[in-house]
Design an enzyme around this catalytic site. Sequence first.
Site, PDB file in Angstrom:
ATOM      1  N   ILE A   4       0.912  -1.147   0.000  1.00 37.45           N
ATOM      2  CA  ILE A   4       0.000   0.000   0.000  1.00 37.45           C
ATOM      3  C   ILE A   4       0.952   1.197   0.000  1.00 37.45           C
ATOM      4  O   ILE A   4       1.580   1.505   1.007  1.00 37.45           O
ATOM      5  CB  ILE A   4      -0.938   0.007   1.229  1.00 37.45           C
ATOM      6  CG1 ILE A   4      -1.852  -1.218   1.204  1.00 37.45           C
ATOM      7  CG2 ILE A   4      -1.763   1.298   1.246  1.00 37.45           C
ATOM      8  CD1 ILE A   4      -2.804  -1.331   2.388  1.00 37.45           C
ATOM      9  N   PRO A   5       1.126   1.819  -1.168  1.00 35.99           N
ATOM     10  CA  PRO A   5       2.286   2.687  -1.413  1.00 35.99           C
ATOM     11  C   PRO A   5       2.248   4.079  -0.780  1.00 35.99           C
ATOM     12  O   PRO A   5       2.183   5.098  -1.468  1.00 35.99           O
ATOM     13  CB  PRO A   5       2.319   2.771  -2.938  1.00 35.99           C
ATOM     14  CG  PRO A   5       0.884   2.660  -3.329  1.00 35.99           C
ATOM     15  CD  PRO A   5       0.269   1.699  -2.343  1.00 35.99           C
ATOM     16  N   CYS A   6       2.359   4.131   0.536  1.00 39.66           N
ATOM     17  CA  CYS A   6       2.380   5.417   1.225  1.00 39.66           C
ATOM     18  C   CYS A   6       3.658   6.203   0.897  1.00 39.66           C
ATOM     19  O   CYS A   6       3.687   7.417   1.075  1.00 39.66           O
ATOM     20  CB  CYS A   6       2.211   5.233   2.730  1.00 39.66           C
ATOM     21  SG  CYS A   6       3.313   4.035   3.475  1.00 39.66           S
ATOM     22  N   HIS A   7       4.684   5.520   0.390  1.00 36.81           N
ATOM     23  CA  HIS A   7       5.914   6.222   0.005  1.00 36.81           C
ATOM     24  C   HIS A   7       5.684   7.124  -1.208  1.00 36.81           C
ATOM     25  O   HIS A   7       6.490   8.002  -1.485  1.00 36.81           O
ATOM     26  CB  HIS A   7       7.038   5.216  -0.284  1.00 36.81           C
ATOM     27  CG  HIS A   7       6.740   4.265  -1.399  1.00 36.81           C
ATOM     28  ND1 HIS A   7       5.980   3.127  -1.211  1.00 36.81           N
ATOM     29  CD2 HIS A   7       7.085   4.286  -2.709  1.00 36.81           C
ATOM     30  CE1 HIS A   7       5.880   2.473  -2.358  1.00 36.81           C
ATOM     31  NE2 HIS A   7       6.536   3.161  -3.279  1.00 36.81           N
ATOM     32  N   ARG A   8       4.589   6.957  -1.907  1.00 33.33           N
ATOM     33  CA  ARG A   8       4.281   7.773  -3.089  1.00 33.33           C
ATOM     34  C   ARG A   8       3.559   9.067  -2.741  1.00 33.33           C
ATOM     35  O   ARG A   8       3.162   9.816  -3.627  1.00 33.33           O
ATOM     36  CB  ARG A   8       3.440   6.960  -4.079  1.00 33.33           C
ATOM     37  CG  ARG A   8       4.174   5.755  -4.641  1.00 33.33           C
ATOM     38  CD  ARG A   8       3.321   4.956  -5.604  1.00 33.33           C
ATOM     39  NE  ARG A   8       4.005   3.718  -5.950  1.00 33.33           N
ATOM     40  CZ  ARG A   8       3.386   2.611  -6.341  1.00 33.33           C
ATOM     41  NH1 ARG A   8       2.063   2.591  -6.444  1.00 33.33           N
ATOM     42  NH2 ARG A   8       4.079   1.529  -6.626  1.00 33.33           N
TER      43      ARG A   8
END
Length: 176
Positions: free
Chosen positions: A134-138
Amino acid sequence: MYYQTYYQSPLGNLLLVCDEEGLIGLWIEGQKYFLGNIKENIIKKDDHPILIQTQKWLDDYFHQGQPSINDLKLTPKGTQFQQMVWKILCEIPYGQTMTYGEIAKKVAKALNKKTMSAQAVGGAVGHNPISIIIPCHRVVGKDGSLTGYAGGIDNKIKLLQLENVDMTRLYEPRQR
């Protein structure tokens, strides 16, 4: 029952945790909110099918593949608001970024509200229990600042570089 295994990644050890339904957690060892709100005992089980599938997904991702989130059964535990934010995170395409404000606008629209606090969205993003997938780094600040990654700014940069994000428009925030 919860089951766990570790995955050795370019970011260091990742802890993967699942139940019988799906993946409930993926944390970079030592990150903020490590293990989230899991209080139950976790059994080490390297051969659990959900954990094996997650490891294959990570192998593909770290070798610059673009595996689909839809290939995994994700069952993160959180409030209805957090779930809504995490669902939006899953819609951010590989190699792209979105701001907290843009996510707040999507949440406000879904809730039929005029506005939504970007800070509230930031809180939900920060408590994402399934890092990387779940790409919270984006998610970046409205000015392109690389803020708010529970796994550390250095790891956020590594993940964005892995995805070939145009880093010329992003920057690390100054220390105050």
